[in-house]
Design a protein around this motif. Structure first.
Motif, mmCIF file in Angstrom:
data_model
loop_
_atom_site.group_PDB
_atom_site.id
_atom_site.type_symbol
_atom_site.label_atom_id
_atom_site.label_comp_id
_atom_site.label_asym_id
_atom_site.label_seq_id
_atom_site.Cartn_x
_atom_site.Cartn_y
_atom_site.Cartn_z
ATOM 1 N N LEU A 346 42.253 46.331 41.887
ATOM 2 C CA LEU A 346 40.802 46.529 41.987
ATOM 3 C C LEU A 346 40.109 45.368 42.700
ATOM 4 C CD1 LEU A 346 39.873 48.161 38.551
ATOM 5 C CD2 LEU A 346 39.997 49.261 40.791
ATOM 6 N N THR A 347 40.751 44.186 42.707
ATOM 7 C CA THR A 347 40.131 43.041 43.417
ATOM 8 C C THR A 347 40.042 43.292 44.919
ATOM 9 O OG1 THR A 347 42.260 41.912 43.691
ATOM 10 C CG2 THR A 347 40.959 41.342 41.740
ATOM 11 N N MET A 348 40.798 44.277 45.425
ATOM 12 C CA MET A 348 40.707 44.591 46.860
ATOM 13 C C MET A 348 39.295 45.024 47.246
ATOM 14 S SD MET A 348 44.235 46.548 47.752
ATOM 15 C CE MET A 348 45.834 45.900 47.234
ATOM 16 N N ASN A 349 38.513 45.484 46.259
ATOM 17 C CA ASN A 349 37.140 45.905 46.540
ATOM 18 C C ASN A 349 36.245 44.732 46.910
ATOM 19 O OD1 ASN A 349 36.777 48.971 45.842
ATOM 20 N ND2 ASN A 349 38.128 48.145 44.272
ATOM 21 N N PHE A 350 36.684 43.512 46.637
ATOM 22 C CA PHE A 350 35.899 42.344 47.021
ATOM 23 C C PHE A 350 36.031 42.054 48.516
ATOM 24 C CE2 PHE A 350 36.230 41.562 42.477
ATOM 25 C CZ PHE A 350 34.968 41.068 42.170
ATOM 26 N N GLY A 351 37.046 42.638 49.161
ATOM 27 C CA GLY A 351 37.295 42.377 50.573
ATOM 28 C C GLY A 351 36.284 43.058 51.474
ATOM 29 N N ASP A 352 36.521 42.989 52.763
ATOM 30 C CA ASP A 352 35.578 43.525 53.749
ATOM 31 C C ASP A 352 36.230 44.602 54.610
ATOM 32 O OD1 ASP A 352 32.811 43.141 54.545
ATOM 33 O OD2 ASP A 352 33.590 42.559 56.504
ATOM 34 N N MET A 680 46.912 41.520 44.840
ATOM 35 C CA MET A 680 47.837 42.636 44.600
ATOM 36 C C MET A 680 49.069 42.200 43.823
ATOM 37 S SD MET A 680 49.758 44.974 47.431
ATOM 38 C CE MET A 680 51.136 43.864 47.645
ATOM 39 N N THR A 681 49.694 41.095 44.247
ATOM 40 C CA THR A 681 50.938 40.666 43.596
ATOM 41 C C THR A 681 50.688 39.980 42.262
ATOM 42 O OG1 THR A 681 50.912 38.592 44.854
ATOM 43 C CG2 THR A 681 52.200 40.406 45.757
ATOM 44 N N LEU A 682 49.470 39.457 42.082
ATOM 45 C CA LEU A 682 49.162 38.787 40.815
ATOM 46 C C LEU A 682 49.408 39.738 39.645
ATOM 47 C CD1 LEU A 682 48.098 36.176 39.557
ATOM 48 C CD2 LEU A 682 45.773 37.051 39.835
ATOM 49 N N GLY A 683 48.930 40.969 39.803
ATOM 50 C CA GLY A 683 49.134 41.953 38.745
ATOM 51 C C GLY A 683 50.597 42.315 38.559
ATOM 52 N N ILE A 684 51.358 42.343 39.665
ATOM 53 C CA ILE A 684 52.779 42.697 39.596
ATOM 54 C C ILE A 684 53.585 41.566 38.947
ATOM 55 C CG2 ILE A 684 54.807 43.293 40.979
ATOM 56 C CD1 ILE A 684 52.841 44.350 43.126
ATOM 57 N N ILE A 685 53.285 40.336 39.361
ATOM 58 C CA ILE A 685 54.010 39.162 38.852
ATOM 59 C C ILE A 685 53.861 39.035 37.343
ATOM 60 C CG2 ILE A 685 54.062 36.628 38.888
ATOM 61 C CD1 ILE A 685 53.057 36.853 41.824
ATOM 62 N N VAL A 686 52.660 39.357 36.852
ATOM 63 C CA VAL A 686 52.378 39.220 35.423
ATOM 64 C C VAL A 686 53.365 40.032 34.581
ATOM 65 C CG1 VAL A 686 50.658 39.798 33.648
ATOM 66 C CG2 VAL A 686 49.963 38.609 35.715
ATOM 67 N N ASP A 687 53.891 41.111 35.156
ATOM 68 C CA ASP A 687 54.852 41.963 34.443
ATOM 69 C C ASP A 687 55.989 41.124 33.870
ATOM 70 O OD1 ASP A 687 55.975 44.941 34.148
ATOM 71 O OD2 ASP A 687 57.620 43.647 34.788
#
Length: 794
Positions: A346-352, A680-687
């Protein structure tokens, strides 16, 4: 402590009761999830949008400036058809006839408004007081060799042709087809133009096999975006096969693989439904969502299945007991990893970049559904299927110390040493990560296997650049472009641009004014300069415009009230930073050397793409910080330990730094697609982190182990699942890395490095830190004598 135990008991009780509910009502649960998936999937409507405009938000200032320029002049896109005869000479009768034929056919292109070629170039000449404007080579079949020789001499001296339509040797030429797309349905208009051009080129090559033909331009660029989307969608099928095979090999159980496949398909169907419901049009970045969901959704299922199979094989649990216990142990970790993955996307929504908004939102929804299906459809299906495993035979104590136990013992013996070595390596790679530079050349969005890329490279090397910057230079008054002072300054700007090392060609109205002035004075070279009298300049322009044929007027260069003119600068293929620097340099020249009405900014799709990566990075910085804070808070709450929640930031952030460090040694260039990698990877790494730390804390809280024993227990219980999910993730992103679209392939390649780094860090640095920061407690046994703990949690 009582509050923590109470929270832990509530979580365990809910997970246990949920598992019992799903197992008891397995058929209704499975049917309900099937209806949900089919219901959502029925709303799916996948449309593709290949227009390059989709990469820019409506508030993007560069897009606003470019649209404003196109409103002043003709709004147009183009196709450049480049012809290279085998004899290396454009100026033979046969070759000019062929070019004339293709030029005539190009006028039939759907939505075409203008066709520029060497044969129909409007050459000016004068007889007395009359100005004649004619095609440079009309009716080429009737020309004599002497006439063709004169045509060649004229063409190779013409600034508006050389390095634009014709190369300096006269061996390569271009036909530039300008189209004005209505913009009502790009999914229909662009393929319509593309199909016609490809047909025309095919027919031309069949009739004239002595010509090599290459094509580029904004319409082929849009087509390349569209076709890349379609190709990347096909990668999903390859990935699906790889996931099935990988899961089967690692779980060694057919029914587990089948259940995983069901969860994955249900999740993708739901995401497709979300695309239709939200009216999202897919683009090259967002079209990879099936591969993303397919890869990530497997992780949830793997953790539940491997724990279940371990309980059946090693501990002798029945299928239902093992399933219920696996759900109890994994419900909260799977929920947390799903939540953090959703937050990351969802943080991708901060991009442009709107296509990455779509990718983030679709994948976030798909991962939410993957969690739901993993905790409903998966256990229900496993409760129905006749799952059987071979119980592990009694082994000697030495044999019991498996690979993961030995790794745990290795880490537990030397946490300080491993921590220092890890920090040293990570620090070095973090330093290297700072050496990466942004470069968002849109040509490099495609690899050499894409025809648009190979054709464009050929054109850049043999004829002209395909990057450009445009300036709308105002005069400050209606009809002011005929003001001699304006023309003089415009001429000076044109000359300055020509002197710049990166400039290939300059197309400015001042060149037209010079040519007409010369022609009106008997083609005397002494008059090859801008008119010095305003009335004369206005008369010459009117005469010239009246002499031009339909479709080859000056509307693309002069605005309606003749107060501004368009300067188009063709540039070599240079980096994003160099492109931005050139544009700024030109803007500063105008500020320093011309009156205020002539001050303007450079605009073009090329410049928009050049600035996109920098704008995306600035936008994503805030999003990444928010994601990091949110994920850290989630982990603190989930682990019910502030210190360990804070500690988890280290193994969650360092893999990204390591990934970009390795990337600096590999490419050292970052594009727009890679800017989203952190979130994107932050959420994956947390796994990996969550599952390891949850098992560590369970050993500490429920089983009373000290920190070293708890680390070994974590390796034994979750090590295989982490390795399995990592292999699946690596396989998924490795397939995506083969994409011909660089925004996707580069993003996938660095993600492969980051995921691998995450596993190593979670197996080396994280357990070392857990041992060092945990409160000391009485050691039950020397580390060397510790035995596998699998029997203790029964």
């Amino acid at each position: 402590m009582n509050a923590l135990k109470k929270a832990s008991n509530v979580t365990n009780t809910f997970a246990k009761k949920w598992a019992e509910f799903v197992i008891k009502f397995k058929w209704p649960v499975l049917i309900t999830t099937l209806i949900l998936a089919l219901g959502l999937g029925s709303q799916g409507n996948m449309e593709f949008d290949g227009d390059y405009h989709v990469f820019f938000s409506e508030s993007n200032p560069e897009l606003e400036a470019f649209d404003a320029l196109q409103e002043k002049y003709t709004k147009d896109d183009n196709i450049v058809i480049v012809l290279s005869p085998s004899n290396g000479d454009i100026f033979t009768k046969e070759n000019l006839i062929a070019i004339e034929e293709l030029t005539a056919e190009a006028w039939n292109t759907p939505y075409s408004s203008r066709v520029d070629a060497v044969t129909n170039f409007q050459h000016t000449s004068a007889q007395g007081d009359d100005l004649y404007v004619d095609d440079l080579s009309y009716e080429s079949a009737s020309k004599t060799d002497a006439e063709i020789k004169i045509i060649k001499e004229k063409a190779l001296k013409e600034p508006l042709l050389v390095n634009r339509i014709l190369n300096e040797k006269g061996s390569v030429t271009a036909i530039n087809v300008t189209v004005r797309l209505p913009g009502e349905d790009s999914a229909k208009e662009i393929p319509e133009v593309t199909a016609f051009i490809r047909g025309a080129i095919s027919d031309f090559q069949e009739k004239h096999p002595n010509f090599q033909v290459h094509s580029s331009g904004l319409v082929p660029l849009n087509t390349a975006f569209f076709e890349s989307s379609m190709r990347d969608m096909m990668l999903t099928m390859i990935m699906l096969i790889i996931v099935i095979i990988t899961t089967l090999i690692l779980t060694r159980n057919f029914f587990s693989t089948l259940a995983t496949l069901v969860v994955v398909l249900f999740s993708i169907m739901s995401a497709i439904g979300f695309v239709g419901i939200m009216g999202i049009k897919l683009t090259p970045p967002s079209s990879v969502f099936p591969t993303m969901i397919l890869t990530l959704a497997v992780a949830d299922s793997i953790h539940i299945l491997i724990t279940m199979l371990q309980k059946m094989r090693k501990d002798g649990y029945t299928k239902k007991e093992a399933l219920a216990e696996s759900m109890r142990l994994n419900f909260m970790p799977v929920f947390i990893t799903s939540l953090t993955t959703v937050i990351g996307f969802l943080t991708m929504n901060f991009g442009d970049v709107p296509p990455f908004w779509d990718l983030g939102n679709i994948t976030a929804f798909g991962m939410t559904m993957a969690f739901i299906f993993s905790t409903t459809a998966l256990p229900a299906l496993m409760a129905i299927l006749p799952v059987k495993v071979k119980e592990k035979k009694e082994t000697t104590e030495t044999e019991k110390l498996g690979w993961y136990t030995n790794l745990g013992l290795f880490v537990a013996k030397q946490p300080v040493k491993l921590t220092l070595i890890s920090i040293a390596i990570i620090s070095g790679l973090t330093y290297l990560a700072t050496k990466n530079q942004f470069n968002d050349e849109f040509i490099n969005y495609f690899d050499e296997t894409v025809q648009f890329r190979s054709d464009t490279d050929y054109i850049s090397n043999n004829l002209t650049g395909i990057y450009n910057v445009e300036f709308s230079v105002g005069s400050g008054e209606s009809g002011g472009i005929n003001n001699p002072q304006y023309l003089k300054k415009l001429n000076e700007f044109e000359d300055w641009l020509d002197e710049q090392p990166e400039v290939v060609h300059v197309n400015a109205f001042s060149e037209v004014a010079r040519r007409v002035n010369r022609s009106m004075h008997g083609d005397n070279e002494a008059y090859y300069n801008v008119p010095s009298n305003r009335e004369e300049a206005a008369q010459y322009l009117l005469l010239y415009e009246l002499s031009l044929p339909f479709g080859l007027d000056l509307n693309n260069q002069i605005n309606v009230d003749k107060s501004e003119t368009r300067v188009t600068v063709t540039i070599e293929n240079i980096s994003s930073a160099e492109m931005i620097a050139f544009s700024k340099r030109a803007e500063n020249w105008l500020k320093n050397n011309t009156p205020e009405p002539m001050h303007t900014i450079g605009v073009s799709p090329t410049l928009m793409f050049s600035k996109l990566g920098f704008r995306q990075a600035d936008s994503m910085f805030k999003g990444n910080i928010i994601a990091l804070i949110l994920i850290s808070l989630v982990l603190m709450f989930a682990l019910r330990n502030f210190k360990l929640g804070l500690l988890s930031i280290i193994p969650n952030v360092t893999p990204v730094l390591v990934g970009f460090g390795f990337w600096a040694m590999y490419k050292a260039q970052i594009n727009t697609g890679m800017v989203i990698v952190f979130g994107m990877t932050l959420g994956i790494i947390v796994d990996d982190t969550v599952h390891f730390m949850s098992k560590f804390l369970r050993a500490r809280r429920e089983l009373g182990y000290d920190s070293k024993q708890a680390v070994i227990y974590a390796f034994e219980t979750v090590g295989k699942a982490l390795v399995t999910t990592t292999i699946v993730l690596l396989a998924g992103f490795a397939v995506l890395s083969t994409s011909s679209f660089a925004l996707n392939s580069y993003m996938a390649r660095i993600t492969v490095i980051i995921i691998l780094a995450a596993l190593i860090i979670d197996f080396i640095l994280l357990p070392s830190l857990l041992i060092l920061v945990s409160k000391k407690s009485e050691t039950k046994a020397p580390v060397q004598e510790l035995k596998p703990q699998v029997q203790l949690d029964k």
